[in-house]
Design an enzyme around this catalytic site. Structure first.
Site, PDB file in Angstrom:
ATOM      1  N   HIS A  72       0.842  -1.194   0.000  1.00  0.00           N
ATOM      2  CA  HIS A  72       0.000   0.000   0.000  1.00  0.00           C
ATOM      3  C   HIS A  72       0.875   1.240   0.000  1.00  0.00           C
ATOM      4  O   HIS A  72       1.825   1.333   0.766  1.00  0.00           O
ATOM      5  CB  HIS A  72      -0.940   0.007   1.212  1.00  0.00           C
ATOM      6  CG  HIS A  72      -2.183  -0.791   0.995  1.00  0.00           C
ATOM      7  ND1 HIS A  72      -3.411  -0.378   1.435  1.00  0.00           N
ATOM      8  CD2 HIS A  72      -2.387  -1.976   0.370  1.00  0.00           C
ATOM      9  CE1 HIS A  72      -4.326  -1.262   1.083  1.00  0.00           C
ATOM     10  NE2 HIS A  72      -3.730  -2.249   0.442  1.00  0.00           N
ATOM     11  N   TYR A 201      -9.751   6.058   6.654  1.00  0.00           N
ATOM     12  CA  TYR A 201      -9.957   6.428   8.059  1.00  0.00           C
ATOM     13  C   TYR A 201     -10.966   7.579   8.062  1.00  0.00           C
ATOM     14  O   TYR A 201     -10.727   8.614   7.442  1.00  0.00           O
ATOM     15  CB  TYR A 201      -8.657   6.912   8.689  1.00  0.00           C
ATOM     16  CG  TYR A 201      -7.603   5.848   8.886  1.00  0.00           C
ATOM     17  CD1 TYR A 201      -6.776   5.440   7.839  1.00  0.00           C
ATOM     18  CD2 TYR A 201      -7.431   5.240  10.129  1.00  0.00           C
ATOM     19  CE1 TYR A 201      -5.804   4.466   8.026  1.00  0.00           C
ATOM     20  CE2 TYR A 201      -6.445   4.269  10.324  1.00  0.00           C
ATOM     21  CZ  TYR A 201      -5.648   3.887   9.270  1.00  0.00           C
ATOM     22  OH  TYR A 201      -4.688   2.920   9.449  1.00  0.00           O
ATOM     23  N   PRO A 293      -5.307   0.999  18.313  1.00  0.00           N
ATOM     24  CA  PRO A 293      -5.012   0.420  16.989  1.00  0.00           C
ATOM     25  C   PRO A 293      -5.027   1.420  15.835  1.00  0.00           C
ATOM     26  O   PRO A 293      -4.619   1.090  14.728  1.00  0.00           O
ATOM     27  CB  PRO A 293      -6.114  -0.621  16.808  1.00  0.00           C
ATOM     28  CG  PRO A 293      -7.216  -0.154  17.685  1.00  0.00           C
ATOM     29  CD  PRO A 293      -6.568   0.514  18.854  1.00  0.00           C
ATOM     30  N   LYS A 297       0.250   0.272  15.053  1.00  0.00           N
ATOM     31  CA  LYS A 297       1.626   0.192  15.532  1.00  0.00           C
ATOM     32  C   LYS A 297       1.898  -1.015  16.421  1.00  0.00           C
ATOM     33  O   LYS A 297       3.067  -1.306  16.708  1.00  0.00           O
ATOM     34  CB  LYS A 297       1.981   1.475  16.310  1.00  0.00           C
ATOM     35  CG  LYS A 297       2.088   2.696  15.422  1.00  0.00           C
ATOM     36  CD  LYS A 297       3.160   2.522  14.360  1.00  0.00           C
ATOM     37  CE  LYS A 297       3.091   3.590  13.290  1.00  0.00           C
ATOM     38  NZ  LYS A 297       3.832   3.184  12.086  1.00  0.00           N
ATOM     39  N   TYR A 385       3.412   6.940   9.910  1.00  0.00           N
ATOM     40  CA  TYR A 385       2.569   5.802   9.522  1.00  0.00           C
ATOM     41  C   TYR A 385       3.413   4.676   8.909  1.00  0.00           C
ATOM     42  O   TYR A 385       3.221   3.502   9.212  1.00  0.00           O
ATOM     43  CB  TYR A 385       1.493   6.251   8.525  1.00  0.00           C
ATOM     44  CG  TYR A 385       0.379   5.237   8.345  1.00  0.00           C
ATOM     45  CD1 TYR A 385       0.497   4.208   7.404  1.00  0.00           C
ATOM     46  CD2 TYR A 385      -0.780   5.294   9.110  1.00  0.00           C
ATOM     47  CE1 TYR A 385      -0.515   3.267   7.241  1.00  0.00           C
ATOM     48  CE2 TYR A 385      -1.797   4.359   8.944  1.00  0.00           C
ATOM     49  CZ  TYR A 385      -1.655   3.350   8.012  1.00  0.00           C
ATOM     50  OH  TYR A 385      -2.649   2.410   7.858  1.00  0.00           O
TER      51      TYR A 385
HETATM   52  C1  PHB Z   1      -6.799  -3.754  10.339  1.00  0.00           C
HETATM   53  O1  PHB Z   1      -6.745  -4.082   9.129  1.00  0.00           O
HETATM   54  O2  PHB Z   1      -7.238  -4.510  11.225  1.00  0.00           O
HETATM   55  C2  PHB Z   1      -6.291  -2.380  10.728  1.00  0.00           C
HETATM   56  C3  PHB Z   1      -5.646  -1.604   9.772  1.00  0.00           C
HETATM   57  C4  PHB Z   1      -5.175  -0.349  10.118  1.00  0.00           C
HETATM   58  C5  PHB Z   1      -5.368   0.127  11.416  1.00  0.00           C
HETATM   59  C6  PHB Z   1      -5.997  -0.664  12.383  1.00  0.00           C
HETATM   60  C7  PHB Z   1      -6.470  -1.926  12.034  1.00  0.00           C
HETATM   61  O3  PHB Z   1      -4.920   1.375  11.730  1.00  0.00           O
END
Ligand code: PHB
Ligand code: APR
Length: 391
Positions: A72, A201, A293, A297, A385
């Protein structure tokens, strides 16, 4: 039983450490409370930093990640009904992340360890740690009604937030820092194609939402819920309707729904225990720190901890040097606290808090507007990130 390093916990931290030590010619035994299937049944995040990918390659388990993982190069932030792409690759000097589920990372590590015929003791009960303030630490556990003892040079506490390792440290030798967030994440895993090829997000009046994935045919979605919310209150239809209400019109129209394979609510907390070393006991991963989450990280910090620890132990055995083990805690915590900061900041920016108030809401909206229109601000998000450099 005698080994050089006794590892408590067969999650990502314990198994990656065991594999890195094996590659360095260091003998280790892994002691795990649960069964392999139970460990693999945990659904966790799946965004790997390049540093984590490199450690998996060093451990000799990166093949499937490279074959099946999804590289990604950007993420999207959704607020006020519009999506704004953050060009992670362009803003970080060419870095990327790999979307590859933690369950698959754990599976790859388990299979590699089993293939080498290395010792992992599953369903070990009543694990206790002894004499780690001496040079002859021991681990005891019961299995099949028998008590067993492992004498070793070092113990690695890779047993997560609720493990026995941190709990075995005298409380006057440990300082902890904690922040509990006033909400949780209701997550759903489903065999439906992702709504978009990159993660979204969302900060919306109804709360945070995240659109993620495990593959081109398996998606992972989350919506922010009150911390007292119960998963049994949420039918699949209720979840899909709530998620759809938090998406922009294009994403809402593209959302493919289906039966949930897994549905659960996770609380959000920030937590750090200092230091991370107590004589011959080293804490790594969730045993030492927890992040919300939002910044993905958790797994990446666990990986960098065990990267530092495996190098330090290799230096000890190969060069009879204590430099690495003596600096382990300080090196880990410098990176841990920067990831804690980023995870707290991104969580604070993207979620609706009950006590924000009108002024706080306007500040959050202004920060989002500044973030997506400032190269400097977007660069800061991007470099955190994709993962800050090892110190
Ligand atoms: C997930 O795919 O579970 C996931 C991805 C990014 C995040 C948190 C969880 O920031
Ligand atoms: N004895 C033996 N094993 C134990 C004990 C104990 N007393 N207590 C816990 N364990 C095991 C758990 O069953 C689990 O398999 O230790 C393992 C810890 O694994 P994780 O909790 O996954 O922690 P870690 O390996 O550090 O991985 C961190 O997992 O929780 C996510 O977001 C987190 O992605 C991050 C990753």
């Amino acid at each position: 039983m005698r080994t050089q390093v006794a590892i408590i916990g067969a999650g990502p931290s314990g198994l990656l450490l065991a594999q890195l030590l094996y590659k360095a010619g260091i003998d280790a035994v892994v002691v795990e409370r649960q069964s392999p299937d139970y460990v693999l049944g945990r659904i966790r995040a799946g965004v790997l930093e390049q540093i984590t990918m490199d450690l998996l390659d060093q451990a000799g388990v990166g093949q499937r990640m490279h074959a099946e993982g999804l590289p990604h190069h950007g993420i999207e932030l959704l607020f006020k009904g519009a999506r704004h792409r953050i060009d992670l690759q362009g803003l970080s000097g060419g870095k990327q992340v790999m979307v590859y589920g933690q369950t698959e990372v754990t599976r790859d590590l388990m299979q590699a360890r089993a293939a080498e015929g290395l010792t992992t003791i599953y369903e070990a009960r009543d694990v206790t740690l002894h004499d780690f303030d001496s040079t002859n630490p021991k681990v005891r556990y019961t299995k099949d009604g028998q008590t067993h003892e492992i004498s070793c040079d070092f113990i690695a506490g890779c047993d997560g937030y609720h493990g026995v390792s941190r709990a075995s440290v005298p409380q006057d030798k440990l300082h902890t820092y904690e922040k509990v967030y006033p909400f949780g994440w209701l997550g759903v895993l489903a065999d439906v194609p992702p709504v978009s090829h990159e993660l979204i997000y969302a900060n919306t009046p109804r709360g945070f939402a995240l659109c993620s994935m495990r593959s081109a045919t398996r998606s992972r979605y989350y919506v922010q819920v009150p911390m007292e919310e119960k998963v049994e209150n949420w039918s699949d239809d209720a979840f899909w309707n709530e998620l759809r209400s938090r998406l922009d019109p294009e994403a809402a129209a593209n959302l493919v729904t289906g039966p949930s394979l897994e549905k659960s609510i996770a609380p959000l907390r920030s937590f750090v225990a200092e230091p991370m070393r107590f004589g011959r006991l080293f804490l790594a991963g969730d045993a030492a720190h927890i992040v919300p989450p939002t910044g993905a990280k958790g797994l990446n910090l666990a990986a960098s901890d065990v990267g530092y620890l495996s190098s330090a132990l290799a230096e000890f055995y190969r060069e009879k040097s204590d430099v690495g083990i003596d600096s382990y805690s300080e090196r880990c915590l410098r990176r841990v606290w920067k990831a804690e900061r980023f995870s707290w900041w991104f969580t604070s920016l993207m979620h609706r808090f009950p006590d924000t108030g009108e002024f706080g809401q306007k500040i959050q909206e202004a920060e989002l507007d500044y973030l997506v229109n400032s190269t400097a601000a977007s660069t800061s998000l991007a470099e955190n990130y994709v993962g800050l450099p090892l110190v």
